[in-house]
Design an enzyme around this catalytic site. Structure first.
Site, short mmCIF file in Angstrom:
data_model
loop_
_atom_site.label_atom_id
_atom_site.label_comp_id
_atom_site.label_asym_id
_atom_site.label_seq_id
_atom_site.Cartn_x
_atom_site.Cartn_y
_atom_site.Cartn_z
N SER A 409 10.56 1.29 0.17
CA SER A 409 9.94 2.23 1.11
C SER A 409 10.84 3.45 1.34
CB SER A 409 9.72 1.57 2.47
OG SER A 409 8.93 0.43 2.33
N HIS A 430 5.32 3.16 -5.10
CA HIS A 430 5.25 2.82 -3.68
C HIS A 430 3.81 2.54 -3.28
CE1 HIS A 430 5.90 3.96 0.77
NE2 HIS A 430 6.22 2.71 0.57
N GLU A 442 2.23 6.11 -4.24
CA GLU A 442 3.18 7.20 -4.47
C GLU A 442 3.97 6.86 -5.74
OE1 GLU A 442 4.27 9.21 -0.17
OE2 GLU A 442 5.32 7.37 -0.70
N ASN A 480 6.06 8.35 4.29
CA ASN A 480 6.88 7.77 5.36
C ASN A 480 7.84 8.80 5.97
OD1 ASN A 480 5.65 5.33 5.30
ND2 ASN A 480 7.23 4.28 4.10
P1 NAI Z 1 8.54 -9.67 2.33
O1 NAI Z 1 9.72 -10.09 3.10
O2 NAI Z 1 7.18 -10.02 2.81
O3 NAI Z 1 8.67 -10.22 0.83
C1 NAI Z 1 9.82 -10.14 0.06
C2 NAI Z 1 9.77 -11.31 -0.92
O4 NAI Z 1 10.79 -11.12 -1.89
C3 NAI Z 1 10.03 -12.66 -0.26
O5 NAI Z 1 8.93 -13.49 -0.55
C4 NAI Z 1 11.32 -13.14 -0.92
O6 NAI Z 1 11.32 -14.54 -1.12
C5 NAI Z 1 11.31 -12.39 -2.22
N1 NAI Z 1 12.64 -12.18 -2.78
C6 NAI Z 1 13.76 -11.77 -2.16
N2 NAI Z 1 14.78 -11.67 -3.03
C7 NAI Z 1 14.30 -12.03 -4.23
C8 NAI Z 1 14.84 -12.12 -5.53
N3 NAI Z 1 16.11 -11.82 -5.75
N4 NAI Z 1 14.05 -12.52 -6.55
C9 NAI Z 1 12.75 -12.83 -6.34
N5 NAI Z 1 12.18 -12.75 -5.12
C10 NAI Z 1 12.93 -12.35 -4.09
O7 NAI Z 1 8.69 -8.09 2.14
P2 NAI Z 1 7.54 -7.01 1.87
O8 NAI Z 1 7.00 -6.52 3.14
O9 NAI Z 1 6.63 -7.56 0.83
O10 NAI Z 1 8.40 -5.81 1.26
C11 NAI Z 1 8.87 -5.82 -0.06
C12 NAI Z 1 9.29 -4.43 -0.45
O11 NAI Z 1 8.16 -3.56 -0.34
C13 NAI Z 1 10.36 -3.82 0.43
O12 NAI Z 1 11.18 -3.00 -0.37
C14 NAI Z 1 9.57 -2.97 1.41
O13 NAI Z 1 10.31 -1.90 1.94
C15 NAI Z 1 8.47 -2.47 0.51
N6 NAI Z 1 7.22 -2.06 1.18
C16 NAI Z 1 6.73 -2.77 2.23
C17 NAI Z 1 5.55 -2.38 2.83
C18 NAI Z 1 4.94 -3.19 3.94
O14 NAI Z 1 4.04 -2.69 4.62
N7 NAI Z 1 5.37 -4.40 4.16
C19 NAI Z 1 4.81 -1.16 2.40
C20 NAI Z 1 5.39 -0.54 1.23
C21 NAI Z 1 6.58 -0.95 0.68
#
Ligand code: NAI
Ligand code: 3HC
Length: 699
Positions: A409, A430, A442, A480
């Site tokens: 993000s 993104h 994006e 953002n």
């Molecule tokens: P989340 O916490 O829901 O999911 C992250 C997942 O990654 C977890 O299931 C975790 O087990 C897994 N994980 C962590 N380290 C790992 C690794 N080394 N290998 C494999 N899996 C691994 O987080 P979320 O919300 O899905 O965010 C993910 C990314 O997307 C972040 O960079 C966030 O900034 C970005 N993002 C989030 C948005 C949102 O609304 N939640 C919108 C746009 C981007």
């Protein structure tokens, strides 16, 4: 160049072909050509039946939108269609690909309609702030009844030919690869049976009970949220139940012209062209996209599972890698849940779901499973350390030529790319949450990203049914970064006396899908808190800090997921209830800062919010982060709930006048000249008496 309308004999059948690539829009030359062809057919003793067909990949995409707002050159479309309908010999419309707006109206003016099986037919005018203005509101209800006609006209959504056959909108459906010979054969049948003429306009007035009309009015008033076109279209359909075709067409034209003169029409058409301009990147001219079939996703949380869902739904093979098998299984369940919800909404059927889960999706815990992937999208925790480790690992396993993308993000993608030996293959993709629903993507182009990789990302977006916008690397990219700035403007108003609830209400009344505090509750207050923490080292002494929002976070009020945030969500409700405790907490903050509470009108709230948005956007354009102002509008419209019928913040600024925006900033700067510093680009454009739109045209 070929003539826009050609006229040729196939024995005693005349084939009139429209050739106006790319979509056979009914531009002035096409209208003139069609009108002349009909006159020629009327006088042609060697012809008994005429077939109107579209050259190229579709029948007719509608009136020429680029002519709207300019003086009309005759013949007008209603005149052309009346000439077709009045014709003394039968006219057949041969429809393939798409018949939209004026295109479908031409077909309804013809006496018979034959369509290829997968043809889409629709009247999308309300999406452009208009109503079908060439007989659509009068002829469609005569053919398919008022209820079905209102459903098509008020939604603007097309139907497929097989459904059109059931409804009586077309007479015959043809599955062959070429509509022309089938239409000529149909014309010969009509000729053999005596060549009867069936004028749609001479069908009896359609009937509708007062209850049905009232039900539609109530439904459309509820969903309109400030938009005028659908209600006006409904009034025009209702006129068809009371008037003969002649008077009905006059009434329809009157209502159409009134809509043509509204700013809503101009805004929606701006949005239409902005969405097409956004994928035209000068750097990508002649650059081909790489083929993508197999997508890897790392991380199966909120975003990873959504991205994987979007990919499998659009035909890609997906390998999702999680930290361990239990997390991988959990991700598979989330994706299966998303697919089940898709089945409920009619997006796919059980067999397609089974095919996806058995053959298209694997959920594993070893990175080695990604060695055949053409593109890998990382969606792990938002931590530079974790992401760097992931990219190092990816560099080891990904095949040569694979594209490596991050869904970060805010983090610096140049830094992430530097962890690999192939920074030219790294970029940001993104997505927005929920990733299988939200349209915006994006495409973040890092320092070393190659044009082939960017081109592939744009092509991928199209295959996923998303709108890609190019962004450069900066904190928060386009959307953002703007969000942080306009949210700060809202937080300042709260500090000075507005309640978060008044702000949300004022912005919803303006047309936003949600206000910033309701959005905060949906995303989670932890996200806003983390952003403020991340930016803490750069905090300026004159930044006005929303300490009250941090306090809510520390109280465990994380938003909808904890049942409490800025609003209360009693018993799992998704509808927030105002909370006097939050008001009291904010008042305490004001007291501690010695701020005397003042009132804000809703108008001032909107003015400050939009002005902040536009000012930051001007910086983003100036720095080259966004390619052009209309790209900013696309981001806000497709990802941030900005009302489409207002066209986006840059279009709004152009309409208000950039001098007005600058004057707002100078007025607000009298209280706070730290936050309200005019963007240099804004000042330049005001000096040069130019609009943002002048920058759209130059790229
Ligand atoms: P989340 O916490 O829901 O999911 C992250 C997942 O990654 C977890 O299931 C975790 O087990 C897994 N994980 C962590 N380290 C790992 C690794 N080394 N290998 C494999 N899996 C691994 O987080 P979320 O919300 O899905 O965010 C993910 C990314 O997307 C972040 O960079 C966030 O900034 C970005 N993002 C989030 C948005 C949102 O609304 N939640 C919108 C746009 C981007
Ligand atoms: N008028 C002028 N230009 C049009 C156009 C139209 N009706 N429809 C599409 N175009 C242009 C696009 O701007 C684009 O131009 P560009 O290449 O210079 O960017 C080009 O045609 C190709 O368009 P798409 O990229 O959208 O092509 P697709 O193949 O993806 O989609 C389509 C084709 C489904 C026809 C889609 O273009 C579309 O939905 N067009 C708009 C349809 C519409 O709204 N018609 C109603 C017009 S209003 C009307 O008819 C009023 C009447 O009732 C009086």
């Amino acid at each position: 160049m070929s003539e826009p309308v050609s006229y040729e004999h196939d024995q005693r059948i005349v084939v009139i072909t429209i050739n106006n690539p790319p979509v056979n829009a009914l531009s002035r030359h096409v209208r003139g050509g069609l009108f002349d062809a009909i006159q020629q057919f009327n006088a042609d003793d060697a012809a008994d039946v005429a077939v109107i067909v579209g050259g190229g990949r579709l029948f007719i995409g509608g009136a020429d939108i680029s002519e709207f707002g300019k003086p009309l050159v005759s013949p007008s479309l209603p005149e052309v269609i009346s000439a077709i309908e009045r014709c003394e010999k039968p006219v057949v419309a041969a429809i393939h690909g798409t018949a939209l707006g004026g295109g479908l109206e031409v077909a309804m003016g013809a006496h018979y309609r034959i369509a290829q099986t997968d043809t889409k037919l629709g009247l999308p005018e309300v999406k452009l702030g208009l109503l079908p203005g060439a007989g659509g509101t009068q002829r469609l209800p005569r053919l398919i009844g008022v209820d079905q006609a209102l459903s098509m006209i008020s939604s603007g959504a097309p139907i497929v030919a097989t459904r059109a056959l059931e409804l009586g909108l077309v007479d015959r459906v043809e599955s062959g690869p070429d509509i022309r010979p089938a239409a000529v054969a149909f014309a010969q049948e009509i000729q053999a049976q005596g060549g009867a003429i069936r004028r749609t306009g001479e069908l009896p007035r359609p009937e509708a009970s007062a209850e049905l009309i009232q039900q539609w009015r109530t439904r459309l008033e509820k969903s309109a949220r400030g938009e005028v076109a659908a209600l006006s279209a409904m009034a025009s359909v209702e006129a068809a139940t009371r008037m003969d075709i002649g008077d009905g067409l006059v009434e329809e034209r009157r209502l159409f012209q009134a809509l043509m003169d509204t700013p809503q029409r101009a805004s929606l058409i701006h949005a239409f062209f902005a969405e097409r301009r956004v994928s035209k990147l000068p750097e990508l001219r002649d650059i081909k996209a790489q083929p993508i079939a197999h997508i890897g996703v790392i991380g199966g949380g909120t975003m990873g599972a959504g991205i994987a869902t979007s990919a499998v739904l659009n035909g890609f093979v997906v390998t999702l890698v999680e930290r361990d098998q239990a997390s991988a299984d959990k991700a598979r369940n989330t994706i299966a849940g998303n697919l089940a919800a898709g089945i409920k909404r009619g997006k796919l059927n059980d067999a397609q779901r089974d095919q996806i889960l058995e053959h298209q999706l694997s959920t594993v815990s070893e990175y080695e499973a990604l060695q055949d992937a053409d593109l890998i999208i990382e969606a792990v925790f938002e931590s530079m350390e974790v992401k760097k480790a992931v990219f190092e690992a990816l560099d080891r396993v990904a095949k040569l030529g694979a594209i490596l993308a991050t869904n970060t993000s805010y983090l610096n993608i140049d830094e992430i790319a530097a962890m690999t030996k192939r920074p030219e293959a790294v970029l940001g993709l993104h997505f927005f949450s929920p990733a299988h629903v939200m349209k915006l993507l994006e495409v973040v182009v890092a320092d070393k990203t190659s044009p082939e990789v960017v081109s592939t990302a744009f092509s991928l977006a199209k295959r996923l049914g998303k709108i890609a916008v190019r962004s450069g690397v900066c904190d928060g990219f386009i959307g953002n970064r703007m969000l942080v700035h306009y949210r700060a403007a809202a937080d300042h108003m709260v500090l000075d006396g507005a309640s978060p609830y008044q702000i949300d209400k004022a912005l919803k009344a303006y047309g936003f899908a949600m206000g910033p505090y309701a959005v905060g509750d949906l995303a989670g207050l932890d996200i806003g808190y983390a952003t403020r923490q991340r930016k803490a080292p750069d905090r300026h002494p004159r930044d006005r800090y929303p300490a009250w929002a941090d306090e809510l976070y520390h109280l465990g009020r994380l938003g909808q997921k904890t049942g409490k945030g800025y609003y209360l969500y009693p018993e799992g409700s998704r509808q927030g209830v105002e909370d006097p405790e939050v008001d009291a907490l904010i008042e305490q903050t004001r007291k501690s800062l010695g701020i005397e509470r003042r009132t804000f009108t809703d108008e001032e709230i909107v003015r400050r919010y939009i002005t902040a948005m536009v000012n930051e956007a001007a910086r983003i354009v100036d720095e080259g982060i966004a390619l052009r102002p209309s790209d900013i509008d696309v981001v806000l419209l497709s990802g941030y709930g900005f009302p489409r019928w207002r066209g986006g913040p840059m279009h709004v600024a152009d309409q208000l006048g950039l001098d007005t925006i600058l004057a707002n900033i100078m007025e607000f700067a009298e209280e706070d000249d730290h936050f309200w510093q005019p963007a240099p680009l804004l000042k330049t454009l005001v000096d040069q008496k130019r609009k943002f739109a002048s920058l759209d045209l130059s790229t």
